[in-house]
Design a protein around this motif. Structure first.
Motif, PDB file in Angstrom:
ATOM      1  N   ASP A 324       0.852  -1.187   0.000  1.00 57.77           N
ATOM      2  CA  ASP A 324       0.000   0.000   0.000  1.00 57.77           C
ATOM      3  C   ASP A 324       0.890   1.240   0.000  1.00 57.77           C
ATOM      4  OD1 ASP A 324      -1.712   2.118   0.638  1.00 57.77           O
ATOM      5  OD2 ASP A 324      -3.000   0.836   1.875  1.00 57.77           O
ATOM      6  N   PRO A 325       0.754   2.141  -0.995  1.00 55.54           N
ATOM      7  CA  PRO A 325       1.616   3.333  -1.056  1.00 55.54           C
ATOM      8  C   PRO A 325       1.579   4.179   0.206  1.00 55.54           C
ATOM      9  CG  PRO A 325       0.397   3.071  -3.101  1.00 55.54           C
ATOM     10  CD  PRO A 325      -0.183   2.080  -2.138  1.00 55.54           C
ATOM     11  N   ARG A 326       0.481   4.096   1.001  1.00 54.70           N
ATOM     12  CA  ARG A 326       0.383   4.907   2.221  1.00 54.70           C
ATOM     13  C   ARG A 326       1.335   4.442   3.312  1.00 54.70           C
ATOM     14  NH1 ARG A 326      -5.711   4.345   3.530  1.00 54.70           N
ATOM     15  NH2 ARG A 326      -5.180   2.227   2.855  1.00 54.70           N
ATOM     16  N   VAL A 327       2.007   3.308   3.079  1.00 51.66           N
ATOM     17  CA  VAL A 327       3.043   2.856   4.007  1.00 51.66           C
ATOM     18  C   VAL A 327       4.123   3.926   4.142  1.00 51.66           C
ATOM     19  CG1 VAL A 327       4.974   1.225   4.172  1.00 51.66           C
ATOM     20  CG2 VAL A 327       2.650   0.377   3.813  1.00 51.66           C
ATOM     21  N   ALA A 328       4.343   4.688   3.058  1.00 53.27           N
ATOM     22  CA  ALA A 328       5.365   5.734   3.078  1.00 53.27           C
ATOM     23  C   ALA A 328       5.050   6.822   4.094  1.00 53.27           C
ATOM     24  CB  ALA A 328       5.508   6.352   1.689  1.00 53.27           C
ATOM     25  N   ASP A 329       3.786   6.933   4.521  1.00 47.64           N
ATOM     26  CA  ASP A 329       3.403   7.970   5.479  1.00 47.64           C
ATOM     27  C   ASP A 329       3.571   7.528   6.936  1.00 47.64           C
ATOM     28  OD1 ASP A 329       2.635   9.590   3.342  1.00 47.64           O
ATOM     29  OD2 ASP A 329       0.611   8.736   3.311  1.00 47.64           O
ATOM     30  N   VAL A 330       3.903   6.257   7.149  1.00 49.47           N
ATOM     31  CA  VAL A 330       4.057   5.750   8.515  1.00 49.47           C
ATOM     32  C   VAL A 330       5.381   6.238   9.097  1.00 49.47           C
ATOM     33  CG1 VAL A 330       4.230   3.675   9.944  1.00 49.47           C
ATOM     34  CG2 VAL A 330       2.651   3.725   7.993  1.00 49.47           C
ATOM     35  N   GLU A 331       5.339   6.742  10.300  1.00 52.74           N
ATOM     36  CA  GLU A 331       6.538   7.254  10.953  1.00 52.74           C
ATOM     37  C   GLU A 331       7.594   6.164  11.071  1.00 52.74           C
ATOM     38  OE1 GLU A 331       8.895  10.155  12.635  1.00 52.74           O
ATOM     39  OE2 GLU A 331       6.853  10.398  11.855  1.00 52.74           O
ATOM     40  N   GLY A 332       8.808   6.500  10.660  1.00 56.35           N
ATOM     41  CA  GLY A 332       9.924   5.570  10.786  1.00 56.35           C
ATOM     42  C   GLY A 332      10.036   4.557   9.675  1.00 56.35           C
ATOM     43  N   VAL A 333       9.153   4.637   8.666  1.00 54.71           N
ATOM     44  CA  VAL A 333       9.176   3.686   7.555  1.00 54.71           C
ATOM     45  C   VAL A 333       9.538   4.414   6.261  1.00 54.71           C
ATOM     46  CG1 VAL A 333       7.843   2.063   6.164  1.00 54.71           C
ATOM     47  CG2 VAL A 333       7.479   2.183   8.637  1.00 54.71           C
ATOM     48  N   LEU A 334      10.501   3.860   5.543  1.00 55.13           N
ATOM     49  CA  LEU A 334      10.916   4.424   4.261  1.00 55.13           C
ATOM     50  C   LEU A 334      10.532   3.440   3.159  1.00 55.13           C
ATOM     51  CD1 LEU A 334      12.446   6.691   2.772  1.00 55.13           C
ATOM     52  CD2 LEU A 334      14.550   5.391   3.126  1.00 55.13           C
ATOM     53  N   LEU A 335       9.738   3.875   2.191  1.00 55.60           N
ATOM     54  CA  LEU A 335       9.266   3.015   1.115  1.00 55.60           C
ATOM     55  C   LEU A 335       9.971   3.365  -0.185  1.00 55.60           C
ATOM     56  CD1 LEU A 335       7.280   0.958  -0.166  1.00 55.60           C
ATOM     57  CD2 LEU A 335       5.658   2.855  -0.424  1.00 55.60           C
ATOM     58  N   TYR A 336      10.572   2.345  -0.811  1.00 56.61           N
ATOM     59  CA  TYR A 336      11.119   2.478  -2.157  1.00 56.61           C
ATOM     60  C   TYR A 336      10.289   1.590  -3.079  1.00 56.61           C
ATOM     61  CZ  TYR A 336      15.401   4.623  -0.275  1.00 56.61           C
ATOM     62  OH  TYR A 336      16.285   5.449   0.340  1.00 56.61           O
ATOM     63  N   ASP A 337       9.650   2.180  -4.106  1.00 56.52           N
ATOM     64  CA  ASP A 337       8.941   1.385  -5.103  1.00 56.52           C
ATOM     65  C   ASP A 337       9.626   1.568  -6.451  1.00 56.52           C
ATOM     66  OD1 ASP A 337       8.215   3.915  -5.918  1.00 56.52           O
ATOM     67  OD2 ASP A 337       6.112   3.728  -5.329  1.00 56.52           O
ATOM     68  N   LEU A 338       9.036   1.012  -7.500  1.00 54.32           N
ATOM     69  CA  LEU A 338       9.690   1.063  -8.806  1.00 54.32           C
ATOM     70  C   LEU A 338       9.861   2.484  -9.328  1.00 54.32           C
ATOM     71  CD1 LEU A 338       8.081  -1.995 -10.627  1.00 54.32           C
ATOM     72  CD2 LEU A 338      10.398  -1.800  -9.729  1.00 54.32           C
ATOM     73  N   ALA A 339       8.895   3.350  -9.044  1.00 56.82           N
ATOM     74  CA  ALA A 339       9.019   4.744  -9.486  1.00 56.82           C
ATOM     75  C   ALA A 339      10.218   5.408  -8.823  1.00 56.82           C
ATOM     76  CB  ALA A 339       7.732   5.498  -9.156  1.00 56.82           C
ATOM     77  N   THR A 340      10.426   5.120  -7.536  1.00 56.98           N
ATOM     78  CA  THR A 340      11.583   5.671  -6.820  1.00 56.98           C
ATOM     79  C   THR A 340      12.878   5.129  -7.416  1.00 56.98           C
ATOM     80  OG1 THR A 340      10.239   5.636  -4.812  1.00 56.98           O
ATOM     81  CG2 THR A 340      12.592   6.032  -4.543  1.00 56.98           C
ATOM     82  N   LEU A 341      12.909   3.831  -7.682  1.00 57.66           N
ATOM     83  CA  LEU A 341      14.123   3.225  -8.226  1.00 57.66           C
ATOM     84  C   LEU A 341      14.433   3.773  -9.610  1.00 57.66           C
ATOM     85  CD1 LEU A 341      13.700  -0.502  -7.133  1.00 57.66           C
ATOM     86  CD2 LEU A 341      14.829   1.379  -5.940  1.00 57.66           C
ATOM     87  N   LYS A 342      13.390   4.000 -10.400  1.00 56.51           N
ATOM     88  CA  LYS A 342      13.608   4.569 -11.728  1.00 56.51           C
ATOM     89  C   LYS A 342      14.277   5.937 -11.621  1.00 56.51           C
ATOM     90  CE  LYS A 342      11.134   5.894 -15.958  1.00 56.51           C
ATOM     91  NZ  LYS A 342       9.820   5.962 -16.634  1.00 56.51           N
ATOM     92  N   ALA A 343      13.835   6.727 -10.661  1.00 50.81           N
ATOM     93  CA  ALA A 343      14.400   8.067 -10.480  1.00 50.81           C
ATOM     94  C   ALA A 343      15.858   8.013 -10.029  1.00 50.81           C
ATOM     95  CB  ALA A 343      13.575   8.840  -9.456  1.00 50.81           C
ATOM     96  N   HIS A 344      16.242   6.933  -9.338  1.00 44.46           N
ATOM     97  CA  HIS A 344      17.603   6.812  -8.815  1.00 44.46           C
ATOM     98  C   HIS A 344      18.513   5.977  -9.711  1.00 44.46           C
ATOM     99  CE1 HIS A 344      15.726   8.222  -5.070  1.00 44.46           C
ATOM    100  NE2 HIS A 344      16.935   8.535  -4.673  1.00 44.46           N
ATOM    101  N   SER A 345      17.998   5.501 -10.843  1.00 38.54           N
ATOM    102  CA  SER A 345      18.787   4.620 -11.705  1.00 38.54           C
ATOM    103  C   SER A 345      20.003   5.360 -12.258  1.00 38.54           C
ATOM    104  CB  SER A 345      17.932   4.113 -12.857  1.00 38.54           C
ATOM    105  OG  SER A 345      18.698   3.312 -13.727  1.00 38.54           O
ATOM    106  N   PRO A 346      21.198   4.824 -12.055  1.00 41.21           N
ATOM    107  CA  PRO A 346      22.402   5.512 -12.531  1.00 41.21           C
ATOM    108  C   PRO A 346      22.619   5.309 -14.024  1.00 41.21           C
ATOM    109  CG  PRO A 346      23.002   3.449 -11.479  1.00 41.21           C
ATOM    110  CD  PRO A 346      21.512   3.597 -11.309  1.00 41.21           C
ATOM    111  N   ALA A 347      23.310   6.232 -14.635  1.00 40.51           N
ATOM    112  CA  ALA A 347      23.639   6.111 -16.056  1.00 40.51           C
ATOM    113  C   ALA A 347      24.840   5.185 -16.214  1.00 40.51           C
ATOM    114  CB  ALA A 347      23.951   7.485 -16.632  1.00 40.51           C
ATOM    115  N   LEU A 348      25.009   4.642 -17.412  1.00 41.27           N
ATOM    116  CA  LEU A 348      26.139   3.765 -17.701  1.00 41.27           C
ATOM    117  C   LEU A 348      26.999   4.411 -18.773  1.00 41.27           C
ATOM    118  CD1 LEU A 348      26.991   0.912 -16.711  1.00 41.27           C
ATOM    119  CD2 LEU A 348      26.030   0.015 -18.814  1.00 41.27           C
TER     120      LEU A 348
END
Length: 469
Positions: A324-348
């Motif tokens: 559930d995406p609302r997990v990201a709103d829980v105190e002390g919990v950090l959620l990484y989903d595919l959209a987050t990973l796409k944003a952090h994908s490094p170039a080659l």
């Protein structure tokens, strides 16, 4: 015979749209082959960031035939996903001819991935072909296409450093999670799912020195996976969450019949669904926000803390979100989903990518030459058959002439007459064979050019219709 591919990926679409389109991917190949006589083969590649369908069409190579196949498949996708058919059609990019092999070979080699150079995709492409075989929807041409894609992927892996650094969606997610966690040997992990991504995640965790891993499966396969991988199975996700530092979820179980949260807990009912839907979006999430809050609250109470103090990282690798995406709103919990990973994908590095691209392009050109050559070879075979008739007639004429003169030719003499006639006839046919093959290849290439133009026109028309609504 036409090769056609329809592609929806993270490059063109947001992940939410991609998720909805691919919700019926499991039965699409069988439906396409069963409902359309022109489609003789279909292979579906559905991963965490792409949804692609490869078709073998046995129909006149003309734009109208391709447009019919494109619209037919878009209609099947729309029926399975609930998306408007015009929107579904406009969401796909259609490729034909040489572009099909170029694209699939690049995909299998990791060149088109969210994390460029990832290696998991090679296995996913291979399993897509195996799935089509089990469904009875593959064809000789698709077999050759996908087997060549796997060989090309191996060449890229062996001849370049593209996949040498262990680049993958899993590795990227663990790299980001590791920055927020204790040393890996102290991290306690709950792994949700038992498929290929779960296996890749477990291997990546162990390579980092993390061995405290428990596995949960909604489908009841946790014990089988645990026995074969040397981890601990759990049947109550909520309890397992109480002392977890990291949750890696890759089951893709959302939307399955009976999907929900851990045993004894019901999903919350205050989330709004996508536009046009009245169902609760949280229904089907394997990890529900309410269950997570309860688990963390119980952990805090057991530790004598007023508030949950132990941080948690949740890594959701499923396209059909497990969490559930609302997990990201829980105190002390950090959620990484595919959209987050796409944003952090490094170039080659461009040099490595260019090296891999040359291998892919060369393999695609060779594949297309082989495929089109089959059509051209039919014309050559016809000429060779004609030559054999001429050779037989000449030998028969010489044998008859000798018999009329009162002499029976020996077997060796007849064989030599046959060899001499074959050399002469084939020499005379050489120019005709070269010309026939060139003409057949040119005709095939011209037909494919017409297919590409027709397919592009179909997509443009669908986009125009969608924009006008």
């Amino acid at each position: 015979m036409v090769l056609l591919s329809m592609t929806a990926s993270h490059h063109e679409l947001d992940l939410d749209t991609l998720e909805r389109l691919s919700s019926g991917a499991g039965s699409l190949g069988r439906s396409a082959v069963g409902a359309c006589d022109a489609i003789t083969g279909a292979v579906v590649v559905a991963t965490c960031n792409r949804f692609e369908v490869y078709l073998d069409l046995d129909a006149p190579v003309e734009s109208a035939g391709v447009q019919h196949a494109v619209r037919h498949l878009a209609g099947l996708v729309a029926d399975a996903s609930g998306v408007d058919s015009a929107v579904a059609e406009a969401s796909f990019r259609t490729r034909s001819g040489t572009e099909v092999a170029e694209h699939l070979f690049a995909v299998a080699s990791g060149l088109d991935s969210m994390v460029v150079g990832e290696r998991e995709i090679a296995g996913q492409v291979k399993r897509a072909l195996e799935g089509a075989r089990s469904e009875g929807t593959t064809s000789k041409t698709l077999e050759l296409l996908f087997q060549t894609a796997s060989r090309t992927s191996k060449r890229v892996s062996n001849e370049t450093s593209l996949g040498g650094a262990g680049r993958s969606v899993v590795a990227l997610g663990l790299d980001l999670a590791g920055a927020e966690l204790p040393p890996w040997r102290q991290v306690r992990v709950v792994l949700i799912g038992t498929g290929s991504y779960a296996g890749a995640s477990l291997a990546a965790l162990r390579s980092r020195g993390c061995f405290d891993v428990r596995v949960y499966s909604q489908s009841g396969r946790a014990e089988i996976f645990a026995d074969s991988h040397g981890v601990e199975p759990v049947d109550d996700l909520a309890v397992a969450l109480e002392d977890a530092d990291l949750v890696v979820s890759c089951s893709g179980a959302r939307g399955r019949a009976g999907a929900g949260v851990a045993r004894g807990h019901q999903p919350s009912t205050d989330a709004a669904g996508p536009a046009g839907e009245t169902a609760d979006e949280s229904i089907g999430h394997v990890l529900d926000v309410a269950a997570l809050v309860r688990a963390r609250t119980r952990a805090a109470e057991a530790a004598g803390d007023a508030e949950p103090g132990r941080p948690m990282v949740v890594l959701d690798l499923a396209l059909h979100r497990d969490v559930d995406p609302r997990v990201a709103d829980v105190e002390g919990v950090l959620l990484y989903d595919l959209a987050t990973l796409k944003a952090h994908s490094p170039a080659l590095g461009s040099v490595v990518v260019a090296q891999a691209r040359r291998i892919v392009d060369g393999a695609a050109e060779a594949f297309e030459g082989t495929r089109l050559g089959r059509t051209a070879d039919a014309a050559v075979v016809a000429l060779l058959d004609e030559a054999e008739v001429r050779i037989g007639d000449e030998v028969a004429h010489h044998v008859a002439a000798a018999r009329a003169a009162g002499r029976v030719l020996l077997e060796d003499e007849v064989a030599e007459l046959s060899r001499t006639a074959r050399r002469r006839v084939h020499a005379e046919l050489h120019t005709r064979i070269v010309e026939a093959r060139a003409e057949a290849l040119a005709a095939s290439q011209a037909e494919l050019a017409a297919v590409v133009a027709g397919a592009e026109a179909a997509v443009y028309e669908a986009e125009s219709e969608s924009a006008g609504r």
